[in-house]
Design a protein around this motif. Structure first.
Motif, PDB file in Angstrom:
ATOM      1  N   GLN A   1       0.840  -1.202   0.000  1.00 30.15           N
ATOM      2  CA  GLN A   1       0.000   0.000   0.000  1.00 30.15           C
ATOM      3  C   GLN A   1       0.879   1.257   0.000  1.00 30.15           C
ATOM      4  O   GLN A   1       0.605   2.210  -0.730  1.00 30.15           O
ATOM      5  N   ALA A   2       1.928   1.246   0.818  1.00 32.97           N
ATOM      6  CA  ALA A   2       2.820   2.409   0.900  1.00 32.97           C
ATOM      7  C   ALA A   2       3.563   2.647  -0.405  1.00 32.97           C
ATOM      8  O   ALA A   2       3.886   3.787  -0.750  1.00 32.97           O
ATOM      9  N   MET A   3       3.833   1.577  -1.170  1.00 33.91           N
ATOM     10  CA  MET A   3       4.529   1.712  -2.447  1.00 33.91           C
ATOM     11  C   MET A   3       3.576   2.053  -3.586  1.00 33.91           C
ATOM     12  O   MET A   3       3.988   2.135  -4.730  1.00 33.91           O
ATOM     13  N   GLY A   4       2.290   2.216  -3.238  1.00 32.71           N
ATOM     14  CA  GLY A   4       1.330   2.641  -4.251  1.00 32.71           C
ATOM     15  C   GLY A   4       0.695   1.524  -5.043  1.00 32.71           C
ATOM     16  O   GLY A   4       0.220   1.743  -6.156  1.00 32.71           O
ATOM     17  N   ALA A   5       0.666   0.319  -4.492  1.00 41.55           N
ATOM     18  CA  ALA A   5       0.056  -0.803  -5.212  1.00 41.55           C
ATOM     19  C   ALA A   5      -1.413  -0.529  -5.508  1.00 41.55           C
ATOM     20  O   ALA A   5      -1.935  -0.969  -6.511  1.00 41.55           O
ATOM     21  N   GLY A   6      -2.084   0.206  -4.645  1.00 38.43           N
ATOM     22  CA  GLY A   6      -3.433   0.681  -4.910  1.00 38.43           C
ATOM     23  C   GLY A   6      -4.520  -0.369  -4.975  1.00 38.43           C
ATOM     24  O   GLY A   6      -5.554  -0.132  -5.573  1.00 38.43           O
TER      25      GLY A   6
END
Length: 195
Positions: A67-72
């Protein structure tokens, strides 16, 4: 090969691969063995507790890290319906005490060659079918009793409920797990020395 592009097919393939890896790791950790599960209930073997704490931490870091890496991807948070969770936990615990396996270790044990785990898997399927049949009758009663809501939704995480970053909860969980592992290691060494 166009079927590989279909997101539903990809999701099934990813699920199967994740299940195979998880089952392999359960087998390697020896939690597919009835005696290991029984040892946990008798407070003689804490392999199950150690594996579960490790899996929870790895899962939390993986989910929140992605989530923090933007997996979305959306989180499918289950509703915080306390009475239903207590009832489900009691049913789960009774079933696990009777069978000697939880759903994950039961399926992995069957894959490991345990014939008596197959009876438990059939019981899980029957129980799931019964739950699906009674769900409409209990949806507005038991499943909503003692529900914790935030902003009109009962699908909340502790981080949303408290306003604290999930990483603080994960850090706290790591500290608790480390303390539990340390205490268990000392206790097991003490028991081995006196045996």
């Amino acid at each position: 090969m166009s079927w590989l592009i279909d997101p539903n097919v990809r999701m099934i393939i990813y699920g199967l691969l994740a299940g195979l890896v998880f089952g392999f790791l359960l087998q390697k950790a020896k939690v597919t063995r009835y005696q290991v599960i029984l040892g946990q209930f008798l407070l003689k073997d804490f392999t199950v507790l150690k594996v579960m704490l490790t899996a929870i931490i790895v899962g939390a870091v993986g989910i929140w890290g992605m989530q923090a890496m933007g997996a979305g991807f959306p989180l499918h948070v289950k509703g915080a319906t306390l009475l239903a969770n207590v009832a489900g936990g009691a049913i789960f615990g009774i079933g696990m005490a009777i069978l000697g396996y939880c759903p994950g270790t039961g399926v992995a044990a069957a894959g490991d060659g345990s014939r008596h785990a197959v009876v438990g898997i059939l019981g899980m399927i029957v129980g799931g079918g019964i739950y699906a049949e009674v769900y409409p009758q209990i949806e507005d009663g038991l499943l909503k009793a003692w529900s914790v809501t935030v902003g009109g939704s009962n699908k909340v995480t502790l981080a949303e409920l408290s306003g604290v970053s999930p990483w603080w909860y994960i850090a706290g969980l790591v500290v608790i797990a480390a303390a539990v592992f340390l205490v268990l290691e000392r206790w097991e060494r003490g028991r081995a020395a006196t045996a």
